[in-house]
Motif scaffolding. Structure first.
Motif, short mmCIF file in Angstrom:
data_model
loop_
_atom_site.label_atom_id
_atom_site.label_comp_id
_atom_site.label_asym_id
_atom_site.label_seq_id
_atom_site.Cartn_x
_atom_site.Cartn_y
_atom_site.Cartn_z
N UNK A 113 -77.51 73.89 -24.58
CA UNK A 113 -78.96 73.69 -24.64
C UNK A 113 -79.52 73.13 -23.35
N UNK A 114 -78.71 72.33 -22.64
CA UNK A 114 -79.18 71.70 -21.39
C UNK A 114 -79.07 72.63 -20.19
N UNK A 115 -77.99 73.40 -20.10
CA UNK A 115 -77.73 74.17 -18.87
C UNK A 115 -77.65 75.69 -19.12
N UNK A 116 -77.75 76.09 -20.38
CA UNK A 116 -77.59 77.51 -20.72
C UNK A 116 -76.15 77.81 -21.11
N UNK A 117 -75.98 78.78 -22.00
CA UNK A 117 -74.66 79.11 -22.53
C UNK A 117 -73.65 79.51 -21.48
N UNK A 118 -74.00 80.41 -20.55
CA UNK A 118 -73.00 80.85 -19.56
C UNK A 118 -72.53 79.71 -18.65
N UNK A 119 -73.45 78.87 -18.17
CA UNK A 119 -73.05 77.75 -17.31
C UNK A 119 -72.22 76.74 -18.10
N UNK A 120 -72.59 76.50 -19.37
CA UNK A 120 -71.82 75.58 -20.21
C UNK A 120 -70.38 76.07 -20.35
N UNK A 121 -70.21 77.38 -20.54
CA UNK A 121 -68.85 77.94 -20.68
C UNK A 121 -68.08 77.78 -19.37
N UNK A 122 -68.77 77.98 -18.24
CA UNK A 122 -68.12 77.79 -16.92
C UNK A 122 -67.72 76.33 -16.73
N UNK A 123 -68.60 75.41 -17.13
CA UNK A 123 -68.30 73.99 -16.99
C UNK A 123 -67.06 73.61 -17.79
N UNK A 124 -67.00 74.10 -19.03
CA UNK A 124 -65.86 73.75 -19.87
C UNK A 124 -64.57 74.32 -19.29
N UNK A 125 -64.58 75.56 -18.87
CA UNK A 125 -63.31 76.13 -18.38
C UNK A 125 -62.92 75.52 -17.05
N UNK A 126 -63.88 75.27 -16.15
CA UNK A 126 -63.53 74.65 -14.86
C UNK A 126 -63.02 73.23 -15.07
N UNK A 127 -63.65 72.48 -15.96
CA UNK A 127 -63.23 71.09 -16.22
C UNK A 127 -61.80 71.06 -16.75
N UNK A 128 -61.53 71.92 -17.74
CA UNK A 128 -60.19 71.91 -18.34
C UNK A 128 -59.14 72.40 -17.34
N UNK A 129 -59.49 73.35 -16.50
CA UNK A 129 -58.52 73.87 -15.53
C UNK A 129 -58.23 72.84 -14.42
N UNK A 130 -59.27 72.14 -13.95
CA UNK A 130 -59.06 71.07 -12.96
C UNK A 130 -58.16 70.00 -13.58
N UNK A 131 -58.45 69.62 -14.83
CA UNK A 131 -57.62 68.61 -15.49
C UNK A 131 -56.18 69.09 -15.63
N UNK A 132 -55.99 70.31 -16.15
CA UNK A 132 -54.63 70.83 -16.36
C UNK A 132 -53.82 70.83 -15.08
N UNK A 133 -54.40 71.38 -14.02
CA UNK A 133 -53.65 71.48 -12.76
C UNK A 133 -53.41 70.11 -12.14
N UNK A 134 -54.43 69.25 -12.19
CA UNK A 134 -54.29 67.90 -11.63
C UNK A 134 -53.27 67.08 -12.41
N UNK A 135 -53.37 67.12 -13.74
CA UNK A 135 -52.47 66.31 -14.57
C UNK A 135 -51.03 66.80 -14.44
N UNK A 136 -50.87 68.11 -14.30
CA UNK A 136 -49.52 68.67 -14.18
C UNK A 136 -48.89 68.24 -12.86
N UNK A 137 -49.66 68.34 -11.78
CA UNK A 137 -49.15 67.92 -10.48
C UNK A 137 -48.82 66.42 -10.48
N UNK A 138 -49.74 65.60 -11.04
CA UNK A 138 -49.52 64.16 -11.08
C UNK A 138 -48.29 63.81 -11.92
#
Ligand code: Q0Z
Length: 282
Positions: free
Chosen positions: A160-185
């Motif tokens: 509702x705040x940023x639009x459906x497509x940007x929200x989906x991009x935010x969720x996938x980018x956030x989870x991918x940054x976390x996954x790769x960062x947490x795995x490396x750490x």
């Protein structure tokens, strides 16, 4: 030496431990040596903290450049007085969402789970306890309150705040940054329990990772060798300050107490150790 005013820089935001300046079309983020505990900035700096966090953030931006583009222009083209603790970056249209990924149960995620069995509308399996690893990392966005506390948002509220497509991009980018960062750490003995990311858009709509990334000021870092689910975990960076301040007669409201030299030294060593462990350089 010229100060920032004489060089035409404009202070656009002053945070608890960082400042943000405008330099023409660019921004310069400057990390100080200030430290906060329980959301209160203490009067004693931790020398080197701003440099270590800035260098760590720059290193992560480099590691994660394939996952999502970022706002960094330069970690060296900055005024000499801020050398090592400032980043020149592109000014973006920031999105009004704190993008949090959680891989372990702690903090506000734990509180929400205990009340509702879910975090940000994402149901979790029953029987989880404090410090437990989640079956999958979850996206638990919040509002960005100017003052006071950030409120949890469901995915639909983000849309509702940023639009459906940007929200989906935010969720996938956030989870991918976390996954790769947490795995490396994790390969280097450090658990990243959760992290808060901020994103912005270029004028053409490209999503960019902004602000700081995977620093101990934006994330919960635990030493893997100390991880004991079922109780509160020791914070890798601020534990000495917390342990020392909990023995004082202090109500956790400003002004905070001055930090003794030995606690400052132990905390400096913790930041440096984290940096060396993760990046493999001094
Ligand atoms: C970051 C913040 C800090 C205080 C705004 N690339 C960007 N474009 C537009 N805005 C920002 C950024 Cl990073 C932006 N903040 C957070 C940073 C001091 C507050 F260094 N606010």
């Amino acid at each position: 030496m010229l100060g920032w005013e004489e060089r035409g820089l404009e202070l656009v935001h002053s945070g608890k431990v960082r400042e943000l300046y405008a330099d023409g079309d660019d921004l310069i983020m400057v990390a100080s040596d200030r430290i906060s505990v329980y959301d209160v900035v203490l009067p004693t700096p931790v020398p080197g903290k701003g440099r270590v966090l800035t260098q760590l953030s720059l290193w992560w931006f480099g590691q994660l450049g394939d996952v999502v583009p970022n706002h960094v222009i330069s970690g060296t083209d900055v005024p000499a007085e801020w050398a090592g603790r400032a980043i020149r970056c592109r000014r973006l249209r920031m999105l009004p969402v704190e993008c949090i990924a959680r891989g372990y149960l702690a903090g506000l995620g734990l509180a929400s789970y205990r009340e509702t069995g879910a975090i940000s509308g994402v149901p979790l399996p029953p029987g989880l306890g404090e410090g437990d690893r989640l079956p999958e990392p979850v996206f638990t966005p919040t509002t960005k309150a100017a003052a006071g506390h950030d409120e949890p948002l469901t995915f639909d509220e983000v849309a509702g705040l940023v639009g459906g497509p940007v929200a989906a991009e935010l969720r996938s980018a956030t989870l991918e940054v976390y996954r790769q960062g947490a795995s490396l750490a994790a390969d280097r003995g450090v658990l990243i329990a959760d992290t808060k990311l901020e994103f912005g858009l270029l004028p053409d709509g490209t999503l960019m990772l902004a602000d700081e990334v995977l620093t101990p000021d934006s994330s919960r870092f635990w030493l893997a060798s100390e991880w004991q689910p079922g109780r509160p975990q020791r914070s890798l960076d601020k534990q000495f300050v917390r342990d020392w301040s909990s023995g004082l007669d202090w109500d956790r409201k400003p002004p905070g107490p001055a930090i003794p030299a030995e606690v400052v030294a132990a905390t400096q060593a913790r930041y440096q150790e984290l940096f060396v462990r993760l990046t493999g350089s001094e």
